[in-house]
Design an enzyme around this catalytic site. Structure first.
Site, PDB file in Angstrom:
ATOM      1  N   MET A 123      -4.485  -6.402  -6.809  1.00 55.48           N
ATOM      2  CA  MET A 123      -3.931  -7.569  -7.565  1.00 55.48           C
ATOM      3  C   MET A 123      -5.017  -8.388  -8.043  1.00 55.48           C
ATOM      4  SD  MET A 123      -0.979  -6.529  -7.874  1.00 55.48           S
ATOM      5  CE  MET A 123       0.048  -7.798  -8.841  1.00 55.48           C
ATOM      6  N   ARG A 124      -6.188  -7.996  -8.233  1.00 54.57           N
ATOM      7  CA  ARG A 124      -7.276  -8.543  -8.954  1.00 54.57           C
ATOM      8  C   ARG A 124      -7.808  -8.180 -10.275  1.00 54.57           C
ATOM      9  NH1 ARG A 124      -8.433 -13.405  -7.058  1.00 54.57           N
ATOM     10  NH2 ARG A 124     -10.505 -13.143  -7.883  1.00 54.57           N
TER      11      ARG A 124
ATOM     12  N   ARG B   6     -15.307 -15.307  -9.671  1.00 52.63           N
ATOM     13  CA  ARG B   6     -14.601 -13.857 -10.108  1.00 52.63           C
ATOM     14  C   ARG B   6     -15.791 -13.155 -10.149  1.00 52.63           C
ATOM     15  NH1 ARG B   6      -9.754 -12.055 -11.647  1.00 52.63           N
ATOM     16  NH2 ARG B   6      -8.845 -14.328 -11.417  1.00 52.63           N
TER      17      ARG B   6
ATOM     18  N   THR C  11      -9.914   0.317 -18.567  1.00 47.71           N
ATOM     19  CA  THR C  11     -10.878  -0.296 -19.478  1.00 47.71           C
ATOM     20  C   THR C  11     -11.093  -1.702 -19.005  1.00 47.71           C
ATOM     21  OG1 THR C  11      -9.328  -0.681 -21.145  1.00 47.71           O
ATOM     22  CG2 THR C  11     -10.293   1.540 -21.236  1.00 47.71           C
TER      23      THR C  11
ATOM     24  N   GLY D  83       0.771  -1.132   0.010  1.00 43.34           N
ATOM     25  CA  GLY D  83       0.139  -0.058  -0.165  1.00 43.34           C
ATOM     26  C   GLY D  83       0.781   1.307   0.054  1.00 43.34           C
ATOM     27  N   SER D  84       2.030   1.341  -0.441  1.00 45.52           N
ATOM     28  CA  SER D  84       2.808   2.428  -0.461  1.00 45.52           C
ATOM     29  C   SER D  84       2.292   3.558  -1.262  1.00 45.52           C
ATOM     30  CB  SER D  84       4.264   2.169  -0.954  1.00 45.52           C
ATOM     31  OG  SER D  84       4.334   1.822  -2.215  1.00 45.52           O
TER      32      SER D  84
ATOM     33  N   HIS E  51       0.292   1.350 -13.203  1.00 49.00           N
ATOM     34  CA  HIS E  51       1.012   0.328 -13.541  1.00 49.00           C
ATOM     35  C   HIS E  51       2.241   0.543 -13.768  1.00 49.00           C
ATOM     36  CE1 HIS E  51       1.206  -3.567 -15.821  1.00 49.00           C
ATOM     37  NE2 HIS E  51       2.092  -3.092 -16.630  1.00 49.00           N
TER      38      HIS E  51
ATOM     39  N   LEU F 166      -7.111  -5.422 -19.770  1.00 50.89           N
ATOM     40  CA  LEU F 166      -6.056  -5.491 -18.862  1.00 50.89           C
ATOM     41  C   LEU F 166      -5.041  -4.314 -19.127  1.00 50.89           C
ATOM     42  CD1 LEU F 166      -5.204  -6.541 -16.011  1.00 50.89           C
ATOM     43  CD2 LEU F 166      -4.061  -8.320 -17.188  1.00 50.89           C
ATOM     44  N   ASP F 167      -4.507  -3.623 -18.126  1.00 50.45           N
ATOM     45  CA  ASP F 167      -3.508  -2.640 -18.090  1.00 50.45           C
ATOM     46  C   ASP F 167      -3.468  -2.010 -19.591  1.00 50.45           C
ATOM     47  OD1 ASP F 167      -2.653  -3.574 -15.909  1.00 50.45           O
ATOM     48  OD2 ASP F 167      -1.380  -5.142 -16.569  1.00 50.45           O
TER      49      ASP F 167
HETATM   50  C1  GRF Z   1       3.225  -0.687  -7.527  1.00 49.70           C
HETATM   51  O1  GRF Z   1       4.621  -0.960  -8.313  1.00 49.70           O
HETATM   52  C2  GRF Z   1       2.065  -0.677  -8.506  1.00 49.70           C
HETATM   53  O2  GRF Z   1       2.488  -0.020  -9.795  1.00 49.70           O
HETATM   54  C3  GRF Z   1       1.602  -1.792  -8.911  1.00 49.70           C
HETATM   55  O3  GRF Z   1       1.759  -2.771  -7.726  1.00 49.70           O
HETATM   56  C4  GRF Z   1       2.807  -2.305  -6.877  1.00 49.70           C
HETATM   57  C5  GRF Z   1       2.057  -1.943  -5.640  1.00 49.70           C
HETATM   58  O4  GRF Z   1       2.869  -1.320  -4.513  1.00 49.70           O
HETATM   59  N1  GRF Z   1       0.452  -1.968  -9.521  1.00 49.70           N
HETATM   60  P1  GRF Z   1       2.094  -0.671  -3.364  1.00 49.70           P
HETATM   61  O5  GRF Z   1       1.384  -1.912  -2.738  1.00 49.70           O
HETATM   62  O6  GRF Z   1       1.346   0.635  -3.765  1.00 49.70           O
HETATM   63  O7  GRF Z   1       3.415  -0.426  -2.362  1.00 49.70           O
END
Ligand code: GRF
Length: 222
Positions: free
Chosen positions: A97-98, A72, A148, A19-20, A116, A151-152
């Site tokens: 990450m989903r 899903r 959209t 979550g940075s 991304h 993906l990505d």
């Molecule tokens: C980051 O590199 C972001 O671009 C990617 O996943 C990573 C998440 O890092 N989608 P954080 O959880 O925000 O620290």
């Protein structure tokens, strides 16, 4: 979607881990007194470290575990219902990450934003730093974009780039890129809070009064 800045912008931040990026968004709101209300920090994993950080900051946090759903689509439907109840102006994916299904994405059309870790459209998917090294690109970076159903992929709001060195590894690239991610995403949130971001017909983004939305390292082009 354009937001008129009379009301604070309501944002839901979705995470899965550290979550940075979420922290950078929250810190920008506090540091710059942005008219932004974080209506939830939501994780699909109960053990996401970012939840503890957000909780300690007094933010509303919640977990909606994908493991509690049979499919899903069922997870997407529950997430959609939860977010609809919160009525966010924008849903900010920050290491979430989903993969979200097309029904979910269409429901919130133009209101979901992702970061991304590559210069899209290069290197969608996972292991972007490895992909960049394998291709021998000399610039790598991050992209903040509207989501959209592909993906990505999707209209690009801003990008940050770093040079790739001969001795770089996936880990060193990730470490050098992360602070740039934070800077770019925080700036995008400022533009959103100011109601300057417009998604135009044809799928391009315009940010009112802003010529460049590109960083070289941590410097925004002027
Ligand atoms: C980051 O590199 C972001 O671009 C990617 O996943 C990573 C998440 O890092 N989608 P954080 O959880 O925000 O620290």
């Amino acid at each position: 979607m354009e937001h008129t800045p009379e009301q604070p912008l309501r944002v839901a931040i979705l995470i899965s881990g550290r979550g940075s990026n979420m922290q950078a968004l929250v810190d920008a709101v506090a540091a710059d007194h942005l008219p932004v209300q974080v209506c939830t920090v939501l994780s699909n994993r109960a053990d996401a470290a970012g939840l503890d950080w957000a909780r300690a900051r007094g933010l509303p946090v919640e977990c909606l575990s994908h493991r509690d759903f049979e499919s899903r689509d069922a997870f997407d439907a529950a997430l959609l219902a939860r977010l609809d109840a919160l009525a966010p102006d924008f849903i900010l994916l920050a290491g979430f990450m989903r993969v979200l299904g097309s029904d979910f994405v269409r429901h919130f059309d133009g209101r979901i934003i992702n970061i991304h870790p590559s210069l899209l459209p290069a290197f969608p998917g996972l292991h972007t730093h490895q992909q960049a090294l394998a291709q021998g690109v000399q610039w790598h970076g991050c992209t903040v974009h509207f989501v959209t159903p592909v993906l990505d992929h999707g209209p690009i709001i801003a990008q940050g780039a770093i040079p790739v060195g001969a001795s770089d590894t996936p880990d060193s690239l990730a470490a050098r890129l992360l602070p740039i991610e934070h800077r770019v995403y925080a700036q995008v949130l400022r533009w959103l809070a100011e109601g300057r971001v417009a998604l135009e017909e044809g799928g391009c983004v315009r940010v009112a009064g802003v010529e460049h939305r590109a960083w070289a390292g941590d410097t925004l082009f002027e």
